[in-house]
Design a protein around this motif. Structure first.
Motif, PDB file in Angstrom:
ATOM      1  N   VAL A  67       8.315  -2.978  -0.303  1.00 34.24           N
ATOM      2  CA  VAL A  67       7.418  -4.125  -0.170  1.00 34.24           C
ATOM      3  C   VAL A  67       6.184  -3.735   0.632  1.00 34.24           C
ATOM      4  O   VAL A  67       5.046  -4.038   0.248  1.00 34.24           O
ATOM      5  N   ARG A  68       6.390  -3.044   1.754  1.00 37.84           N
ATOM      6  CA  ARG A  68       5.249  -2.613   2.575  1.00 37.84           C
ATOM      7  C   ARG A  68       4.341  -1.658   1.812  1.00 37.84           C
ATOM      8  O   ARG A  68       3.115  -1.741   1.911  1.00 37.84           O
ATOM      9  N   GLU A  69       4.919  -0.763   1.034  1.00 33.97           N
ATOM     10  CA  GLU A  69       4.123   0.171   0.246  1.00 33.97           C
ATOM     11  C   GLU A  69       3.300  -0.578  -0.810  1.00 33.97           C
ATOM     12  O   GLU A  69       2.130  -0.273  -1.025  1.00 33.97           O
ATOM     13  N   LYS A  70       3.907  -1.559  -1.445  1.00 33.24           N
ATOM     14  CA  LYS A  70       3.178  -2.357  -2.438  1.00 33.24           C
ATOM     15  C   LYS A  70       2.019  -3.096  -1.779  1.00 33.24           C
ATOM     16  O   LYS A  70       0.906  -3.134  -2.310  1.00 33.24           O
ATOM     17  N   GLN A  71       2.257  -3.687  -0.621  1.00 30.94           N
ATOM     18  CA  GLN A  71       1.190  -4.397   0.090  1.00 30.94           C
ATOM     19  C   GLN A  71       0.078  -3.438   0.494  1.00 30.94           C
ATOM     20  O   GLN A  71      -1.104  -3.771   0.378  1.00 30.94           O
ATOM     21  N   ARG A  72       0.439  -2.250   0.934  1.00 29.25           N
ATOM     22  CA  ARG A  72      -0.562  -1.256   1.307  1.00 29.25           C
ATOM     23  C   ARG A  72      -1.413  -0.869   0.109  1.00 29.25           C
ATOM     24  O   ARG A  72      -2.643  -0.785   0.193  1.00 29.25           O
ATOM     25  N   LEU A  73      -0.781  -0.674  -1.042  1.00 24.88           N
ATOM     26  CA  LEU A  73      -1.518  -0.320  -2.251  1.00 24.88           C
ATOM     27  C   LEU A  73      -2.433  -1.451  -2.703  1.00 24.88           C
ATOM     28  O   LEU A  73      -3.553  -1.210  -3.167  1.00 24.88           O
ATOM     29  N   GLN A  74      -1.971  -2.695  -2.575  1.00 26.75           N
ATOM     30  CA  GLN A  74      -2.805  -3.838  -2.945  1.00 26.75           C
ATOM     31  C   GLN A  74      -4.029  -3.932  -2.044  1.00 26.75           C
ATOM     32  O   GLN A  74      -5.139  -4.188  -2.520  1.00 26.75           O
ATOM     33  N   LEU A  75      -3.856  -3.711  -0.755  1.00 24.50           N
ATOM     34  CA  LEU A  75      -4.982  -3.729   0.169  1.00 24.50           C
ATOM     35  C   LEU A  75      -5.945  -2.592  -0.132  1.00 24.50           C
ATOM     36  O   LEU A  75      -7.167  -2.757  -0.064  1.00 24.50           O
ATOM     37  N   GLN A  76      -5.393  -1.461  -0.483  1.00 26.30           N
ATOM     38  CA  GLN A  76      -6.225  -0.308  -0.799  1.00 26.30           C
ATOM     39  C   GLN A  76      -7.063  -0.570  -2.049  1.00 26.30           C
ATOM     40  O   GLN A  76      -8.236  -0.205  -2.101  1.00 26.30           O
ATOM     41  N   GLU A  77      -6.477  -1.226  -3.043  1.00 21.36           N
ATOM     42  CA  GLU A  77      -7.217  -1.556  -4.267  1.00 21.36           C
ATOM     43  C   GLU A  77      -8.357  -2.521  -4.002  1.00 21.36           C
ATOM     44  O   GLU A  77      -9.399  -2.454  -4.628  1.00 21.36           O
ATOM     45  N   LYS A  78      -8.158  -3.431  -3.062  1.00 22.46           N
ATOM     46  CA  LYS A  78      -9.184  -4.411  -2.727  1.00 22.46           C
ATOM     47  C   LYS A  78     -10.271  -3.812  -1.835  1.00 22.46           C
ATOM     48  O   LYS A  78     -11.261  -4.463  -1.553  1.00 22.46           O
ATOM     49  N   GLY A  79     -10.040  -2.600  -1.356  1.00 21.78           N
ATOM     50  CA  GLY A  79     -11.023  -1.937  -0.531  1.00 21.78           C
ATOM     51  C   GLY A  79     -10.927  -2.261   0.944  1.00 21.78           C
ATOM     52  O   GLY A  79     -11.858  -2.031   1.703  1.00 21.78           O
ATOM     53  N   HIS A  80      -9.805  -2.803   1.387  1.00 19.53           N
ATOM     54  CA  HIS A  80      -9.637  -3.155   2.784  1.00 19.53           C
ATOM     55  C   HIS A  80      -9.166  -1.972   3.638  1.00 19.53           C
ATOM     56  O   HIS A  80      -9.153  -2.047   4.856  1.00 19.53           O
ATOM     57  N   LEU A  81      -8.731  -0.916   3.001  1.00 17.86           N
ATOM     58  CA  LEU A  81      -8.274   0.254   3.768  1.00 17.86           C
ATOM     59  C   LEU A  81      -9.181   1.430   3.516  1.00 17.86           C
ATOM     60  O   LEU A  81      -9.800   1.625   2.571  1.00 17.86           O
TER      61      LEU A  81
END
Length: 81
Positions: A67-81
């Motif tokens: 779940v944490r990995e999925k959330q990290r990837l979603q944030l990365q796609e949005k450009g937040h990371l």
């Protein structure tokens, strides 16, 4: 960054222990003693509490890491990371 997970048992060990396909995951090393305990105690629920708890905790921790990995990837796609 995601932690590096590795299998602690081989595919052959899982096959030898007759682990069902849906149980062949990162917690299979804890499922093998649980299944063995259950068979030896004729599935008496209170006899294998320790093994069941260890396997349940591993499954929960594995789920939460995904779940944490999925959330990290979603944030990365949005450009937040």
């Amino acid at each position: 960054m995601a932690e590096k997970r590795e299998m602690k048992v081989t595919a052959q060990e899982m096959a030898d222990a007759r682990i069902p396909l849906n149980g062949r995951d990162y917690c299979a090393h804890l499922l093998i003693p649980l299944i063995k305990c259950r068979k030896e105690t004729y599935y008496v629920p209170w006899k294998c509490k320790h093994e069941k708890h260890a396997w349940d905790k591993c499954e929960y921790d594995d789920f939460m890491s995904r779940v944490r990995e999925k959330q990290r990837l979603q944030l990365q796609e949005k450009g937040h990371l």
